[in-house]
Design a protein around this motif. Structure first.
Motif, short mmCIF file in Angstrom:
data_model
loop_
_atom_site.label_atom_id
_atom_site.label_comp_id
_atom_site.label_asym_id
_atom_site.label_seq_id
_atom_site.Cartn_x
_atom_site.Cartn_y
_atom_site.Cartn_z
N ASP A 1 0.64 -1.41 -0.09
CA ASP A 1 -0.08 -0.03 0.09
C ASP A 1 0.69 1.34 0.06
O ASP A 1 0.77 1.98 0.82
N ARG A 2 1.53 1.40 -1.04
CA ARG A 2 2.50 2.67 -0.93
C ARG A 2 3.45 2.86 0.02
O ARG A 2 3.98 4.02 0.11
N PHE A 3 3.92 2.02 0.86
CA PHE A 3 4.81 2.16 1.77
C PHE A 3 5.76 1.03 1.72
O PHE A 3 5.70 -0.26 1.41
N LEU A 4 7.14 1.27 1.95
CA LEU A 4 8.30 0.56 2.29
C LEU A 4 8.16 -0.27 3.56
O LEU A 4 8.22 0.78 4.58
N ARG A 5 8.13 -1.60 3.84
CA ARG A 5 7.87 -2.03 5.22
C ARG A 5 9.30 -2.83 5.53
O ARG A 5 9.91 -3.39 4.80
N PHE A 6 9.37 -3.19 6.68
CA PHE A 6 10.87 -3.78 7.27
C PHE A 6 10.13 -4.78 8.28
O PHE A 6 9.31 -4.52 8.93
N PHE A 7 10.46 -6.15 7.76
CA PHE A 7 10.08 -7.07 8.98
C PHE A 7 11.25 -7.89 9.49
O PHE A 7 12.19 -8.12 8.68
#
Length: 1220
Positions: free
Chosen positions: A337-343
């Protein structure tokens, strides 16, 4: 638009997706309803009871039902599990356009050309309401997904919304009987259960379709005025919101997308259009060449659409749903959704890092496709299809992983494929020029590099390396050296997954997985019928991958299997132990725990880690036919034996693994003739005479028993067999037994009793039984047979067996890990005392294994009931000899445990000399001499790239027979072979073994070389070529002593190779009568082979003559000059050269242009015979060094006829001195 499945059929008028299974119904203009599996691409069923086109079809949400309506005025309800129509609803008076089940109540709504809409109860099979009001054909009608509303569209240019609240109340609480009286009126005039709530007017032509929004109070409609209209409604009124213009013909169907704010419409203008609801503009258009579209359907749960057209249908997605992600150590970067995420895998912490710019364009499929991450610089590259392929580079501030508020400015560029290739360098593919641009983090081009193949995508392949993808192949390209490190032909590769150690790579295409090494050496290929979605390597080097509906594994040898099924597709990101981390289509991180036992078990077998296998057999529930079949197929029947309870399977596995004990026990349980026979065959192979005898007795196989007693020399039992045959009145059996016993009197007696008096007389006469002869002569009278003159009779006696009675002496072999460990496990430990007592005996409770590694025992040991007496009774019972009082002799004769002296104990076997030769040596010739052709061929393949062993076969056989000598022992025993050693003398120690004596040596080759030279000088080219080729074929099997000789051998290869190439060209030239240009070229090339001076002069003279005759004077002059430079001792040669030179200098021209430039150094291609000039690419033969044009890579070398051109090889190994 991503097409997932396409069919070719008659015009499709109705479509419906199944809510759970990957099925779609298509109703055709021909009257057939098809049921397709769109995931597998197969037609599951077809239903054809309708007469005429079927325009509407719909699956029930939860029951195994679907409904259809056709031009035969019938509505049919079908059960797809029973493959038949359950009932037909009659009532409409014209074509039926659409049918639909209610999502909750047992209702069906139908629209018809009779200007009515009907609602039916499919449980009571009655019409419960008729909605009248339209005054032209009703083209469609459907229930609202949540409220008590029906929307309908008609050719009277209106859309009507009906309130069916009263009908629901009546269904939920049926009223008194008075209501039933009104049912008749309802049927005729339409009841008050459904009332028109709104009439939507606004279209200028007939309306073909209307549909509700799944959640909002919106309606969309499409009509013959080519417009799509959007309507809004509240409790009291409905109004037109907007009109979407763009279609060029009647709009046939229109709907809201369930997951996105878009409208999808299709039309008879052969297009599907996608519209943005909020902006009310067209987003995208998909066109077909010749087919008008008629119907659309959307999947109730998944992001799938289907459209029906004139010649079939398509199932498609509007956008990709795979989230872009990149793995880095213990963490994962992905977009959602238009975000870069980090897991973070260890803590399962999921944070938002930065917002990524979404383009202002309105087209679909703009989401990120790939993501590449540089951990040291904390930089992320995101590639998408925006503007025909572009990338964005974000450098993430170190602390923003925690906060997620700072928005760094992205650096952008064109190029659909971009990956990091080093810490602060990334490569971008420029498709137009087929170049890779290497850029730094400031987005400046540092370097440009052309690619070896026309690539449409690049992937990371280790620091500084790229994996480039073309339609049908991939290559690994080193950007520094600009070299191709590896190439592999593959189907179109979509994803590339490297193992953690970068040693292996998995190339994922739509329906296949190719596993290769880091240099792209192919290891295995797996084919899947269902689309492959993702994959990752686990810690054991097993590749775990997902298809649309399974998680599966692939072992290094290409074996694969299913780990578990999936409800929805997932994308594996990392595998840690038994946990698979993955992203689903909504971009959520999930962890799935799997049972890895099966593939770890198979991997342990593959890697021969038998201790792991043992512990897994003990501790896990690995069972089932598949596992047994796998073990059997992989050559581990003895392991499979311990999983099996079924006696027949146990018997088969026991025979396969040579475990006679278990085979006998199973045979007794099964007790069928065929099983006893097969047991006898295996026991005979092992030399276990006792069991053979027992098996033959059980099947009453007297002929075989007699023969067994003959070869084991058991005359006592043979004579018993004779008496049995007598009792059974088996004349032929009696005669055979008498023959085996060598009992002439008995034979004569049998013939006499059978009435063959002349034969009996002949037998008695030949053997000199005068008393019998006289008696028979009296009986025969004048019919005494005459004997042939001058023939000497020879005595026919059975040969004495080498070893009388008992089993073959067997070698003691250590138990394999499986026999030992598993037997203890199964039996709970054997009885120790018995084993000790049986120490010197062959065949008590000891597990004795012959040299092949097969278990053995004898009758008493195997039956494991310990009571010999019982056995005797049981076995005697098998003979059926009540009428003869014979002693019970069925037991196998065997030495008692105490009588040690009579037991033959085999000496401890030494290691065969041939095996010693193999152990010590890496020289192919010595392996061939030892008879181990397999390893010899492997060595030659590794050292010299040899693949064609046909020319070497006679050499192998000569080496083997030449390094052994043969002794005859007894007439009935095999010949004994003895190894002949190189350099043996009397004083040598008997325990030290020398290498094998070889029949080929270097001096022989030198003799052949001289003979070859001689034949060449004499012009006997065919004979010379044979000699030179035989030298080339012998060299791989030569062994020399010193390093100096090794150099000589290598030099010899080069000399001989030049002659073979030259002679092949010369012979080819002589075959060509009608091509003078090619004749001259071949003659010219021959002069550039490295020949001895006399031969070079002859070649030059030959080329000069050929060119001069064909008026190529300049070329002829060159050859004449070269000939004179060699100072020919033969005056005739010199004279003719000078004459040619003089004649040519008057007119230095060439009549024909040759592919020959003597000023430019070249080598000749060994196959095409064309020059390869300096600087041009070529490939060489790893053995003889002949050069070839690059297209010949991977083919057999035409010069030596042994090796593969361009193969990897370590080089010639022909001396022990090279190894030390």
């Amino acid at each position: 638009m991503l097409t997932k499945f396409e069919t070719k059929s008659n015009r499709v008028k109705g479509l419906s997706f199944h809510s759970k299974r990957p099925w779609i119904l298509a109703s055709l203009h021909s009257g057939v309803i098809q049921l397709w599996d769109y995931r597998m691409g197969t037609l599951i069923d077809r239903f054809d009871e309708h007469d005429g086109p079927v325009r509407g079809v719909h699956f029930h949400k939860s029951q195994p039902l679907f409904v259809s309506g056709g031009d035969d005025y019938k509505i049919k309800v079908w059960n797809y599990k029973l493959h038949r129509c359950l009932f037909t609803l009659l009532g409409h008076l014209d074509y039926i356009r659409t049918v639909q089940f209610h999502h909750e109540y047992p209702w069906i709504v139908s629209a018809s050309d009779d200007q009515t809409i009907r609602i039916w109860n499919w449980q009571s099979r009655t019409c419960i309401s008729v909605l009248t009001g339209h005054n032209h054909y009703v083209m469609c009608a459907s229930f609202h997904p949540k409220e008590d509303l029906v929307v309908s569209a008609s050719l009277d240019q209106t859309v009507r919304v009906w309130d069916i609240g009263a009908l629901r109340k009546k269904t939920v609480s049926p009223a008194d009987d008075i209501m039933r009286l009104t049912q008749m009126n309802t049927d005729l005039f339409g009841g008050v259960d459904a009332v028109v709530k709104y009439v939507l007017e606004g279209h200028d032509r007939g309306v073909n379709w209307a549909a509700f929004h799944p959640t909002l109070p919106l309606i969309v409609s499409g009509a013959d005025d080519r417009q799509v209209k959007l309507w809004r409604m509240n409790d009291t009124k409905a109004w037109e919101v907007d009109t979407l213009r763009g279609h060029m013909n009647n709009v046939s169907c229109v709907m809201f997308h369930a997951k996105q704010d878009i409208i999808v419409s299709n039309s008879e203008d052969k297009s599907i259009r996608v519209w943005d609801v909020t902006k009310r503009t067209g987003v995208q258009t998909f066109r077909r060449e010749h087919d008008r579209f008629w119907i659309l359907a959307s999947h109730p749960e998944m992001n799938l659409l289907a459209a029906g057209h004139d010649s079939g249908m398509i199932v498609f997605k509007l956008e990709r749903e795979r989230p872009a992600f990149a793995l880095s150590g213990d963490s994962l970067f992905y977009t959602k959704d238009r975000f870069l995420r980090f897991f973070e895998f260890s803590t399962q912490r999921d944070t938002q890092v930065i917002p990524i710019r979404r383009p202002g364009t309105t087209t679909l499929n703009q989401s990120p496709r790939t993501l590449s991450y540089s951990p040291t610089e904390n930089a992320v590259l995101i590639c998408s299809d925006v503007d025909g392929g572009s990338y964005e580079l974000y450098v993430i501030p170190k602390d923003s992983i925690a906060r997620g508020d700072a928005v760094p400015e992205a650096k952008r560029g064109a190029g659909g494929s971009a990956v990091f290739v080093a810490r602060n360098r990334f490569a971008v593919l420029d498709k137009s020029s087929n170049q890779v641009l290497v850029k730094n983090l400031k987005n400046e081009v540092v370097k440009k590099s052309g690619l070896p193949i026309s690539s449409d995508a690049i992937f990371y392949a280790g620091t500084g390396n790229l994996l480039c993808r073309a339609e049908d192949r991939v290559v690994i390209f080193d950007l520094q050296q600009r070299l191709v490190l590896g190439e592999l032909q593959t189907p179109f590769v979509k994803y590339v997954v490297w193992s953690n150690d970068m040693e292996s790579v998995a190339l994922l295409s739509k329906h296949a997985i190719i596993i290769a090494s880091k240099k792209l050496v192919h290891q295995c290929t797996l084919h899947e019928t269902i689309r492959v979605k993702s994959g990752a390597w686990d810690d054991n080097g097993v590749f775990i991958y997902t298809t649309l509906n399974h998680i599966k594994y692939c072992l290094p040898n290409g074996d694969s299997g299913i780990i578990r099924t999936l409800d929805v597709p997932i994308y594996i990101t990392k595998i840690s132990g038994n946990t698979i981390f993955c992203l689903d289509r909504d971009g959520k991180n999930r962890a799935i725990v799997i049972d890895a036992t099966e593939y770890i078990f198979k991997l342990s077998l593959l890697k021969k880690r038998y201790d792991h296998v043992m512990s897994m057999i003990r501790n896990s529930q690995l069972c089932g036919q598949a596992m047994i079949a796998y073990l059997q197929q992989k050559g581990f029947p003895e392991v499979a034996l311990h999983f099996v309870k079924d006696e027949r399977t146990r018997f088969n596995l026991a025979l396969e693994s040579g475990n006679i004990q278990i085979a006998v026990a199973s045979a007794k349980e099964i007790d069928e003739k065929d099983h006893w026979y097969r047991l006898g065959v295996e026991a005979l192979r092992q030399g276990n005479a006792g069991i053979v005898e027992y098996a033959y007795q059980r099947t009453k196989n007297f002929e075989r028993l007699s023969f067994l007693y003959l070869i084991t020399g058991n005359l006592e039992k043979l004579s018993k067999m004779l008496r049995i045959a007598e009792v059974k009145n088996d004349v032929m059996g009696q005669f055979h037994n008498a023959l085996y016993l060598g009992d002439v009197r008995e034979r004569v007696k049998i013939l006499e009793n059978a009435g063959h008096l002349p034969l009996a007389y002949a037998a008695a006469k030949v053997h000199g039984l005068e008393d019998v002869v006289e008696r028979l002569a009296a009986g025969l009278g004048d019919d005494i047979p005459s004997f042939p003159k001058g023939k000497e009779p020879s005595l026919l006696m059975p040969p004495a067996p080498i070893m009388c009675g008992g089993d073959w002496p067997l070698l003691r072999v250590m138990k394999g890990i499986f026999e030992g460990g598993l037997d203890n496990m199964v039996r709970g430990g054997a009885d120790g005392d018995e084993e000790e007592a049986a120490d010197g005996d062959w065949g008590e409770e000891l597990d004795i294994v012959d040299a092949v590694g097969l278990q053995n025992g004898d009758v008493t040991a195997i039956l494991e009931d310990g009571e010999a007496a019982e056995e005797n009774e049981e076995e005697e019972g098998g003979w059926d000899l009540e009428d003869l009082e014979l002693p019970p002799e069925a037991d196998t004769p065997r030495a008692s445990v105490s009588a040690r002296s009579s037991v033959f104990v085999a000496p401890t076997p030494g290691m065969p000399v041939s095996q010693i030769w193999i152990q010590r040596s890496s020289l192919a010739a010595e392996h061939a001499a030892a008879g181990n052709f397999d390893t010899a061929m492997r060595l030659l393949n590794r050292q010299l790239g040899i693949k064609n062993f046909v020319p070497l076969k006679p050499m192998f056989l000569d080496l083997h027979s030449g390094s052994h000598t043969y002794l005859r022992a007894f007439s009935s025993t095999p010949v004994i072979s003895l190894a002949v050693e190189r350099g043996w003398n009397k004083s040598a120690s008997p325990n030290v073994r020398g290498p094998p004596a070889l029949v080929f040596n270097f001096s022989q080759l030198e003799e052949k070389l001289k003979a070859g030279y001689k034949a060449t000088t004499a012009g006997k080219f065919t004979e010379a070529l044979k000699l030179f080729l035989s030298i080339l074929h012998t060299i791989p099997l030569i062994v020399v002593d010193s390093r100096r000789e090794v150099d000589e051998v290598k030099e010899l290869i080069i000399i001989v190779k030049e002659y073979v190439l030259g002679l092949q060209m010369e012979l080819k030239r002589r075959e060509m009568k009608d091509n003078p240009v090619r004749q001259q070229e071949l003659a010219a090339y021959f002069t550039h082979c490295n020949l001895q001076a006399p031969h070079l002069r002859l070649a030059l003279q030959n080329a000069m003559t050929v060119c001069f005759k064909n008026k190529n004077l300049a070329t002829a002059a060159n050859f004449a000059r070269r000939l004179l430079e060699t100072n020919p001792p033969n005056e005739n040669q010199a004279k003719s050269a000078r004459q040619v030179l003089a004649a040519s200098e008057r007119n230095m021209t060439d009549a024909a242009e040759l592919n020959y430039d003597f000023r430019n150094p070249f080598v000749v291609c060994g196959s095409t015979y064309v020059p390869i000039y300096r600087g041009q690419k070529d490939v060489s033969c790893p053995y003889c060094g002949s050069r070839f044009v690059p297209s010949h890579e991977g083919q057999l070398c035409t010069v030596c006829d042994l090796a593969v051109v361009g193969a990897d090889a370590s080089g010639l190994l022909c001396s022990p001195s090279q190894i030390r």
